[in-house]
Scaffold this motif. Structure first.
Motif, PDB file in Angstrom:
ATOM      1  N   ASN A 122       0.724  -1.330  -0.073  1.00  0.00           N
ATOM      2  CA  ASN A 122      -0.110  -0.177  -0.100  1.00  0.00           C
ATOM      3  C   ASN A 122       0.862   1.295   0.081  1.00  0.00           C
ATOM      4  OD1 ASN A 122      -2.502  -1.676   0.344  1.00  0.00           O
ATOM      5  ND2 ASN A 122      -1.852  -1.792   2.471  1.00  0.00           N
ATOM      6  N   ILE A 123       0.839   1.818  -1.096  1.00  0.00           N
ATOM      7  CA  ILE A 123       1.729   3.233  -1.209  1.00  0.00           C
ATOM      8  C   ILE A 123       1.030   4.368  -0.587  1.00  0.00           C
ATOM      9  CG2 ILE A 123       2.855   4.670  -2.740  1.00  0.00           C
ATOM     10  CD1 ILE A 123       2.969   2.553  -4.905  1.00  0.00           C
ATOM     11  N   ILE A 124       1.502   5.078   0.244  1.00  0.00           N
ATOM     12  CA  ILE A 124       1.171   6.200   0.859  1.00  0.00           C
ATOM     13  C   ILE A 124       1.696   7.678   0.010  1.00  0.00           C
ATOM     14  CG2 ILE A 124       1.262   8.010   2.755  1.00  0.00           C
ATOM     15  CD1 ILE A 124       1.155   5.644   4.646  1.00  0.00           C
ATOM     16  N   THR A 125       0.596   8.304  -0.688  1.00  0.00           N
ATOM     17  CA  THR A 125       1.039   9.481  -1.282  1.00  0.00           C
ATOM     18  C   THR A 125       1.227  10.624  -0.336  1.00  0.00           C
ATOM     19  OG1 THR A 125      -0.062   8.653  -3.139  1.00  0.00           O
ATOM     20  CG2 THR A 125       0.438  10.877  -3.262  1.00  0.00           C
ATOM     21  N   ILE A 141      10.079  -8.590  -2.597  1.00  0.00           N
ATOM     22  CA  ILE A 141       9.681  -8.381  -1.363  1.00  0.00           C
ATOM     23  C   ILE A 141       8.424  -8.322  -0.941  1.00  0.00           C
ATOM     24  CG2 ILE A 141       9.907  -6.641   0.509  1.00  0.00           C
ATOM     25  CD1 ILE A 141      12.675  -5.633  -1.167  1.00  0.00           C
ATOM     26  N   ASP A 142       7.604  -9.166  -0.245  1.00  0.00           N
ATOM     27  CA  ASP A 142       6.355  -9.129   0.202  1.00  0.00           C
ATOM     28  C   ASP A 142       5.972  -7.961   0.915  1.00  0.00           C
ATOM     29  OD1 ASP A 142       3.746 -10.105   0.353  1.00  0.00           O
ATOM     30  OD2 ASP A 142       4.094 -11.732   1.743  1.00  0.00           O
ATOM     31  N   GLY A 143       5.055  -7.236   0.284  1.00  0.00           N
ATOM     32  CA  GLY A 143       4.402  -5.895   1.100  1.00  0.00           C
ATOM     33  C   GLY A 143       3.095  -6.117   1.346  1.00  0.00           C
ATOM     34  N   SER A 144       2.487  -7.316   1.260  1.00  0.00           N
ATOM     35  CA  SER A 144       1.197  -7.767   1.523  1.00  0.00           C
ATOM     36  C   SER A 144       0.807  -7.234   2.987  1.00  0.00           C
ATOM     37  CB  SER A 144       0.893  -9.062   1.410  1.00  0.00           C
ATOM     38  OG  SER A 144       1.091  -9.718   0.403  1.00  0.00           O
ATOM     39  N   GLY A 145      -0.183  -6.333   3.034  1.00  0.00           N
ATOM     40  CA  GLY A 145      -0.758  -5.758   4.163  1.00  0.00           C
ATOM     41  C   GLY A 145       0.274  -4.663   4.820  1.00  0.00           C
ATOM     42  N   LYS A 146       1.227  -4.470   4.213  1.00  0.00           N
ATOM     43  CA  LYS A 146       2.213  -3.344   4.749  1.00  0.00           C
ATOM     44  C   LYS A 146       2.067  -2.087   3.743  1.00  0.00           C
ATOM     45  CE  LYS A 146       5.467  -6.968   6.221  1.00  0.00           C
ATOM     46  NZ  LYS A 146       5.176  -6.992   7.360  1.00  0.00           N
ATOM     47  N   TYR A 147       2.676  -0.818   4.659  1.00  0.00           N
ATOM     48  CA  TYR A 147       2.435   0.350   3.906  1.00  0.00           C
ATOM     49  C   TYR A 147       3.992   0.784   3.729  1.00  0.00           C
ATOM     50  CZ  TYR A 147      -2.074   0.212   5.596  1.00  0.00           C
ATOM     51  OH  TYR A 147      -3.512  -0.264   5.908  1.00  0.00           O
ATOM     52  N   ILE A 148       3.893   1.566   2.538  1.00  0.00           N
ATOM     53  CA  ILE A 148       5.258   2.213   2.024  1.00  0.00           C
ATOM     54  C   ILE A 148       5.325   3.700   1.938  1.00  0.00           C
ATOM     55  CG2 ILE A 148       4.712   1.929  -0.411  1.00  0.00           C
ATOM     56  CD1 ILE A 148       7.912   0.810  -0.592  1.00  0.00           C
ATOM     57  N   ILE A 149       6.368   4.148   2.377  1.00  0.00           N
ATOM     58  CA  ILE A 149       6.410   5.609   2.371  1.00  0.00           C
ATOM     59  C   ILE A 149       8.033   5.979   1.759  1.00  0.00           C
ATOM     60  CG2 ILE A 149       4.962   6.115   4.371  1.00  0.00           C
ATOM     61  CD1 ILE A 149       7.834   6.706   5.668  1.00  0.00           C
ATOM     62  N   PRO A 150       8.168   7.242   1.287  1.00  0.00           N
ATOM     63  CA  PRO A 150       9.402   7.811   0.924  1.00  0.00           C
ATOM     64  C   PRO A 150      10.416   7.629   2.100  1.00  0.00           C
ATOM     65  CG  PRO A 150       7.797   9.326   0.182  1.00  0.00           C
ATOM     66  CD  PRO A 150       7.235   8.407   0.909  1.00  0.00           C
ATOM     67  N   PHE A 208      14.246  12.651  -5.020  1.00  0.00           N
ATOM     68  CA  PHE A 208      13.651  11.856  -3.977  1.00  0.00           C
ATOM     69  C   PHE A 208      12.582  12.702  -3.341  1.00  0.00           C
ATOM     70  CE2 PHE A 208      17.082  14.627  -2.269  1.00  0.00           C
ATOM     71  CZ  PHE A 208      16.389  15.050  -0.918  1.00  0.00           C
ATOM     72  N   GLY A 209      11.696  11.966  -2.236  1.00  0.00           N
ATOM     73  CA  GLY A 209      10.707  12.697  -1.499  1.00  0.00           C
ATOM     74  C   GLY A 209       9.227  12.186  -1.839  1.00  0.00           C
ATOM     75  N   GLN A 210       9.337  11.410  -2.799  1.00  0.00           N
ATOM     76  CA  GLN A 210       7.893  10.583  -3.301  1.00  0.00           C
ATOM     77  C   GLN A 210       8.064   9.522  -3.687  1.00  0.00           C
ATOM     78  OE1 GLN A 210       4.879  13.069  -5.208  1.00  0.00           O
ATOM     79  NE2 GLN A 210       6.281  14.760  -5.522  1.00  0.00           N
ATOM     80  N   ILE A 211       7.094   8.371  -3.782  1.00  0.00           N
ATOM     81  CA  ILE A 211       7.330   7.492  -4.379  1.00  0.00           C
ATOM     82  C   ILE A 211       6.563   7.535  -6.048  1.00  0.00           C
ATOM     83  CG2 ILE A 211       6.334   4.833  -4.542  1.00  0.00           C
ATOM     84  CD1 ILE A 211       6.356   5.062  -1.346  1.00  0.00           C
ATOM     85  N   LYS A 212       7.505   7.607  -6.838  1.00  0.00           N
ATOM     86  CA  LYS A 212       7.079   8.163  -8.040  1.00  0.00           C
ATOM     87  C   LYS A 212       8.351   7.282  -9.127  1.00  0.00           C
ATOM     88  CE  LYS A 212       6.841  12.480 -10.407  1.00  0.00           C
ATOM     89  NZ  LYS A 212       6.938  14.164 -10.534  1.00  0.00           N
ATOM     90  N   VAL A 213       7.710   7.187 -10.267  1.00  0.00           N
ATOM     91  CA  VAL A 213       8.460   6.483 -11.355  1.00  0.00           C
ATOM     92  C   VAL A 213       9.691   7.443 -11.529  1.00  0.00           C
ATOM     93  CG1 VAL A 213       8.735   5.510 -13.923  1.00  0.00           C
ATOM     94  CG2 VAL A 213       6.887   4.878 -12.167  1.00  0.00           C
ATOM     95  N   GLY A 214      10.787   6.841 -11.584  1.00  0.00           N
ATOM     96  CA  GLY A 214      12.136   7.839 -12.213  1.00  0.00           C
ATOM     97  C   GLY A 214      12.882   8.313 -10.989  1.00  0.00           C
TER      98      GLY A 214
END
Length: 460
Positions: free
Chosen positions: A36-39, A75-84, A403-409
């Motif tokens: 789950n990606i947090i924007t 890497i299994d991210g099931s049920g987890k949250y990802i931030i920059p 850096f600073g966001q989860i964004k392609v590139g």
């Protein structure tokens, strides 16, 4: 007919080449599944996303992915949250008089808490080399930005010294200038003029002779510790001696006029000045909590015993042994600081996450959570706090496309968390793993390295 067959052949060869390329990429890429990606720009969440990392960059983000089983590293991210990755915007990188091993340990302490960028606030020529090693992944380290050596009342006593040192520091490649107390107004104004001419920003303290209003009008990059603001709340009619301000204006607390906060906040906005609160300093070091109580914090095991003894002694000098220190005045002092922090956030949104580690009882990396606790008590929301450590530093440093966001590139600086930090910011302490420019540090690897650091600290 021959032409048609030729085209078919060429298309078939291209498809084979593309398939071969994809297979080769899948052996070198890292796939994070179902996370789950947090924007951080708006607090929205993209659920069950597949993130592909390659060559230290975010290559793709999608809801589904062809041939996920082809990826060797998953890497299994099931049920987890990802931030920059987070940024510690008031860090201290060890000086080279200690061992290279200890320097690398300190850098890892930051990483272990999801901090993938640090802004070193007391520069040294050795830090320029360290910055390059980090950039080239020669060491496991956060990305480094470094200040110049200290500019203060002893290092630049004249306008000529200011011109010479600022010009030299800019040519040597420091990212910004570090301002400390003691600089006279005349020399400060020359510092500002030269810094603007050669194109190097400046940040740090507000010298007494300068004052907060002139400092803001001089276009600091950032003012750290909310320095000078409390002094700026004292009415001119009080006719105080500015040098009797005490620890960041503490002595002037009884005569501070909180109605002047709005004016100072507006002045900071008008000049685009960012603020690094380092609130943890004032709720741990300069606070009515005993050194013995702070020494019980589990992260203290990562610091050498000699450092802990020094911290305990110095805290006593500032609090228990300080005749001007009392809990009632401290409560008033800290209430004003929290009001300043909240209004600076609400009316400017130019707050940067920074805890001043390793200052007294602020262990690198771990201290960021104490800083966050201070922000919560000041009234900031989880999303606002996340922004102070992710998007805001990238904007401040002019690195929004890095850096600073989860964004392609963008660089693959990522933190996987067990729970949602937007619901409870303490989730930032529940780390499943950290990725720094594509290098994955699993929870198991982090714990193993932390154990080694604790063992080494116990010997010193």
């Amino acid at each position: 007919m021959k032409k048609y067959l030729f085209i078919l052949c060429a298309m078939s060869l291209m498809a084979c080449a593309q398939s071969s390329q994809e297979q080769q990429s899948n052996t070198t890429s890292i796939l994070i599944t179902d996370v789950n990606i947090i924007t951080v720009t708006d607090g929205s969440i993209r659920t069950n996303q597949q993130i592909v990392i390659d060559s230290g960059k975010i290559k793709s983000i999608s809801g589904t992915l062809k041939n996920p089983d082809d990826y060797v590293t998953k890497i299994d991210g099931s049920g987890k949250y990802i931030i920059p990755g987070l940024s510690e915007m008031h860090a201290h990188i060890p000086q080279p008089n200690i061992s290279a091993e200890r320097i690398e340990e300190v850098l890892f302490l930051y990483l272990s808490n999801g901090i993938t960028t640090i802004r070193g606030m007391l520069g040294h020529p050795a830090h320029l080399e360290l910055r390059e090693k980090a950039a080239n992944s020669d060491i496991i380290s956060p990305r480094i930005f470094t200040s110049s050596p200290s500019l203060n009342g002893n290092t630049i006593k004249t306008k000529e010294e200011a011109i010479a040192k600022i010009t030299a520091y800019q040519k040597e490649g420091y990212d910004f200038l570090k301002i400390h107390p003691g600089i006279t107004l005349e020399v400060f104004d020359q510092l500002v003029k030269t810094a603007h001419e050669v194109g190097i920003p400046f940040s740090g303290h507000v010298p007494i002779d300068v004052g907060i209003r002139h400092a803001l009008e001089s276009n600091y990059g950032s003012i750290d510790h909310i320095d000078g603001f409390l002094e700026g709340l004292v009415p001119e009619s009080e006719n105080v001696n500015p040098s009797e301000n005490g620890f960041f204006g503490y002595n002037f607390t009884p005569i501070a006029d909180a109605s002047k906060i709005e004016e100072l906040v507006q002045l900071a906005n008008d000049h685009n000045v960012w603020i690094v609160p380092t609130q943890s300093l004032f709720e741990r070091w300069f606070a009515p909590v005993s050194a013995d109580e702070l020494l019980k914090d589990p992260e203290m095991k990562y610091m050498p015993a000699s450092t802990l003894r020094n911290w305990k002694e110095r805290k006593g000098q500032y609090t228990e042994q300080n005749p001007n220190f009392n809990e009632a005045q401290w409560n008033q002092f800290n209430t004003i600081r929290r009001k300043l922090l909240k209004q600076l956030q609400d009316n400017g949104n130019r707050i940067l996450l920074g805890s001043d580690a390793p200052q007294l009882f602020n262990v690198p990396g771990f201290s960021i959570h104490h800083e966050i606790d201070g922000m919560v008590k000041a009234g900031l929301t989880p999303l606002q706090i996340l922004q102070t450590g992710t998007r805001n530093p990238a904007i401040f440093l002019g690195k929004e496309e890095t850096f600073g966001q989860i964004k392609v590139g963008l660089d693959a600086d990522l933190v996987i968390l067990d729970t949602n930090p937007l619901e409870n910011i303490d989730a930032l302490q529940q780390i499943s793993g950290v990725m720094v420019r594509g290098q994955w540090l699993s929870k198991e690897m982090i714990n193993k390295r932390l154990s080694e650091i604790a063992q080494n600290a116990s010997k010193n």
